[in-house]
Motif scaffolding. Structure first.
Motif, PDB file in Angstrom:
ATOM      1  N   ILE A  99       0.811  -1.221   0.000  1.00  0.00           N
ATOM      2  CA  ILE A  99       0.000   0.000   0.000  1.00  0.00           C
ATOM      3  C   ILE A  99       0.840   1.265   0.000  1.00  0.00           C
ATOM      4  O   ILE A  99       0.596   2.188  -0.790  1.00  0.00           O
ATOM      5  CB  ILE A  99      -0.969  -0.013   1.198  1.00  0.00           C
ATOM      6  CG1 ILE A  99      -1.968  -1.166   1.069  1.00  0.00           C
ATOM      7  CG2 ILE A  99      -1.712   1.325   1.313  1.00  0.00           C
ATOM      8  CD1 ILE A  99      -2.792  -1.433   2.318  1.00  0.00           C
ATOM      9  N   GLU A 100       1.828   1.334   0.877  1.00  0.00           N
ATOM     10  CA  GLU A 100       2.640   2.543   0.972  1.00  0.00           C
ATOM     11  C   GLU A 100       3.811   2.532  -0.005  1.00  0.00           C
ATOM     12  O   GLU A 100       4.306   3.589  -0.397  1.00  0.00           O
ATOM     13  CB  GLU A 100       3.143   2.718   2.403  1.00  0.00           C
ATOM     14  CG  GLU A 100       2.023   3.023   3.386  1.00  0.00           C
ATOM     15  CD  GLU A 100       2.539   3.294   4.787  1.00  0.00           C
ATOM     16  OE1 GLU A 100       2.475   4.465   5.215  1.00  0.00           O
ATOM     17  OE2 GLU A 100       2.997   2.340   5.442  1.00  0.00           O
ATOM     18  N   ILE A 149       4.316  -3.239 -15.529  1.00  0.00           N
ATOM     19  CA  ILE A 149       3.915  -2.596 -14.281  1.00  0.00           C
ATOM     20  C   ILE A 149       3.264  -3.645 -13.386  1.00  0.00           C
ATOM     21  O   ILE A 149       2.460  -4.454 -13.847  1.00  0.00           O
ATOM     22  CB  ILE A 149       2.938  -1.435 -14.562  1.00  0.00           C
ATOM     23  CG1 ILE A 149       3.696  -0.279 -15.237  1.00  0.00           C
ATOM     24  CG2 ILE A 149       2.235  -0.954 -13.300  1.00  0.00           C
ATOM     25  CD1 ILE A 149       2.819   0.820 -15.745  1.00  0.00           C
ATOM     26  N   GLY A 150       3.629  -3.626 -12.110  1.00  0.00           N
ATOM     27  CA  GLY A 150       3.078  -4.578 -11.167  1.00  0.00           C
ATOM     28  C   GLY A 150       1.759  -4.110 -10.582  1.00  0.00           C
ATOM     29  O   GLY A 150       1.518  -2.909 -10.441  1.00  0.00           O
ATOM     30  N   LEU A 151       0.906  -5.074 -10.240  1.00  0.00           N
ATOM     31  CA  LEU A 151      -0.385  -4.767  -9.617  1.00  0.00           C
ATOM     32  C   LEU A 151      -0.654  -5.808  -8.545  1.00  0.00           C
ATOM     33  O   LEU A 151      -0.450  -7.003  -8.756  1.00  0.00           O
ATOM     34  CB  LEU A 151      -1.498  -4.769 -10.662  1.00  0.00           C
ATOM     35  CG  LEU A 151      -2.905  -4.368 -10.208  1.00  0.00           C
ATOM     36  CD1 LEU A 151      -3.692  -3.767 -11.382  1.00  0.00           C
ATOM     37  CD2 LEU A 151      -3.678  -5.557  -9.644  1.00  0.00           C
ATOM     38  N   GLY A 152      -1.106  -5.348  -7.386  1.00  0.00           N
ATOM     39  CA  GLY A 152      -1.484  -6.247  -6.301  1.00  0.00           C
ATOM     40  C   GLY A 152      -2.860  -5.880  -5.760  1.00  0.00           C
ATOM     41  O   GLY A 152      -3.180  -4.698  -5.603  1.00  0.00           O
ATOM     42  N   TRP A 153      -3.666  -6.889  -5.499  1.00  0.00           N
ATOM     43  CA  TRP A 153      -5.032  -6.698  -4.991  1.00  0.00           C
ATOM     44  C   TRP A 153      -5.010  -6.879  -3.482  1.00  0.00           C
ATOM     45  O   TRP A 153      -4.661  -7.948  -2.978  1.00  0.00           O
ATOM     46  CB  TRP A 153      -5.956  -7.717  -5.658  1.00  0.00           C
ATOM     47  CG  TRP A 153      -7.425  -7.578  -5.351  1.00  0.00           C
ATOM     48  CD1 TRP A 153      -8.012  -7.098  -4.223  1.00  0.00           C
ATOM     49  CD2 TRP A 153      -8.504  -7.959  -6.223  1.00  0.00           C
ATOM     50  NE1 TRP A 153      -9.375  -7.139  -4.307  1.00  0.00           N
ATOM     51  CE2 TRP A 153      -9.712  -7.664  -5.533  1.00  0.00           C
ATOM     52  CE3 TRP A 153      -8.573  -8.515  -7.493  1.00  0.00           C
ATOM     53  CZ2 TRP A 153     -10.957  -7.926  -6.086  1.00  0.00           C
ATOM     54  CZ3 TRP A 153      -9.820  -8.761  -8.039  1.00  0.00           C
ATOM     55  CH2 TRP A 153     -11.001  -8.471  -7.350  1.00  0.00           C
ATOM     56  N   LEU A 178      -6.332  -1.666  -5.233  1.00  0.00           N
ATOM     57  CA  LEU A 178      -5.200  -2.188  -5.987  1.00  0.00           C
ATOM     58  C   LEU A 178      -3.966  -1.322  -5.769  1.00  0.00           C
ATOM     59  O   LEU A 178      -4.061  -0.091  -5.720  1.00  0.00           O
ATOM     60  CB  LEU A 178      -5.527  -2.218  -7.480  1.00  0.00           C
ATOM     61  CG  LEU A 178      -6.872  -2.861  -7.875  1.00  0.00           C
ATOM     62  CD1 LEU A 178      -7.138  -2.656  -9.356  1.00  0.00           C
ATOM     63  CD2 LEU A 178      -6.886  -4.331  -7.516  1.00  0.00           C
ATOM     64  N   CYS A 179      -2.803  -1.964  -5.634  1.00  0.00           N
ATOM     65  CA  CYS A 179      -1.520  -1.267  -5.548  1.00  0.00           C
ATOM     66  C   CYS A 179      -0.822  -1.417  -6.891  1.00  0.00           C
ATOM     67  O   CYS A 179      -0.674  -2.541  -7.390  1.00  0.00           O
ATOM     68  CB  CYS A 179      -0.655  -1.875  -4.447  1.00  0.00           C
ATOM     69  SG  CYS A 179      -1.424  -1.866  -2.825  1.00  0.00           S
TER      70      CYS A 179
END
Length: 219
Positions: A99-100, A149-153, A178-179
């Motif tokens: 998140i950060e 590009i990375g994405l995390g839920w 999503l991050c």
């Protein structure tokens, strides 16, 4: 429009190399044109009755992200208590969000009233608009991977945290936080599989012919 063999292979490569990214985010901002391409891809997802129920709230403010992180930590502590023994200890060691660290967060929502009370295709399965919004997330995820590009839920988060911080009206459903950001590298293996949490099931174990068939892994 015909898809060429090279274009087909690129789609499969993107699908198989997609990862739920929780670590390795870089602070590099996503260029406006790249972000616009990704959001346009998300906006071209299939939707029931062509109602396009999704919205995307872009979150870049560090203070807001810090508060969202606090919401995650609370939900994460609650979740840990649901596991027992070694499973609980393993859970506590897992990195489950960025998140950060990620330069951008995107909250995806669903407006279930967007085109009125009766929606073509939603009459027998009213949750189809929610599924449509998830299709938009998958489009965004694959577009992000195609852009490297990375994405995390982040699913370990109570809706009310996002509703309060992002001023989301009560009639709007929250689907995901999503991050998103560039990463140092994409992992060859999903994080949870690498950590020994679970392994990928063989595809044969989830395919049924004609009727439902009870199966066990290894059949």
């Amino acid at each position: 429009m015909t898809i060429t063999e090279n274009e087909r292979d690129a789609v499969y490569k993107t699908i198989f190399s997609r990862r739920d990214v929780r670590r390795e985010f870089k602070s590099t901002p996503i260029p406006k044109t790249v972000l616009e391409r990704m959001l346009l891809a998300a906006h071209h997802a299939p939707s029931v009755g062509f109602m396009q129920p999704w919205d995307f709230i872009l979150v870049s403010d560090q203070d807001t992200k810090a508060k969202i992180k606090q919401g995650f930590l609370q939900a994460h502590a609650e979740a840990a208590e649901l596991f027992q023994g070694d499973r609980q200890e393993k859970y506590k060691t897992l990195k489950l969000e960025g998140i950060e660290e990620a330069p951008l967060g995107i909250c995806v929502t669903c407006d279930r009233e967007r085109t009125g009370p009766v929606v073509l295709g939603r009459t027998a399965k009213p949750e189809m608009d929610l599924f449509s919004s998830v299709c938009a997330i998958q489009n965004l995820w694959l577009a992000a991977r195609a852009e490297n590009i990375g994405l995390g839920w982040v699913s370990i988060l109570h809706d009310q945290v996002l509703r309060d911080l992002l001023k989301i009206p009560d009639n709007i459903e929250i689907i995901a936080y999503l991050c998103i950001g560039y990463v140092e590298a994409f992992q060859d293996t999903p994080d949870l599989e690498k950590a020994g949490w679970l392994s990928r099931r063989p595809v044969e174990s989830v395919i049924h012919h004609g009727v439902w068939q009870e199966k066990t892994i290894g059949e």
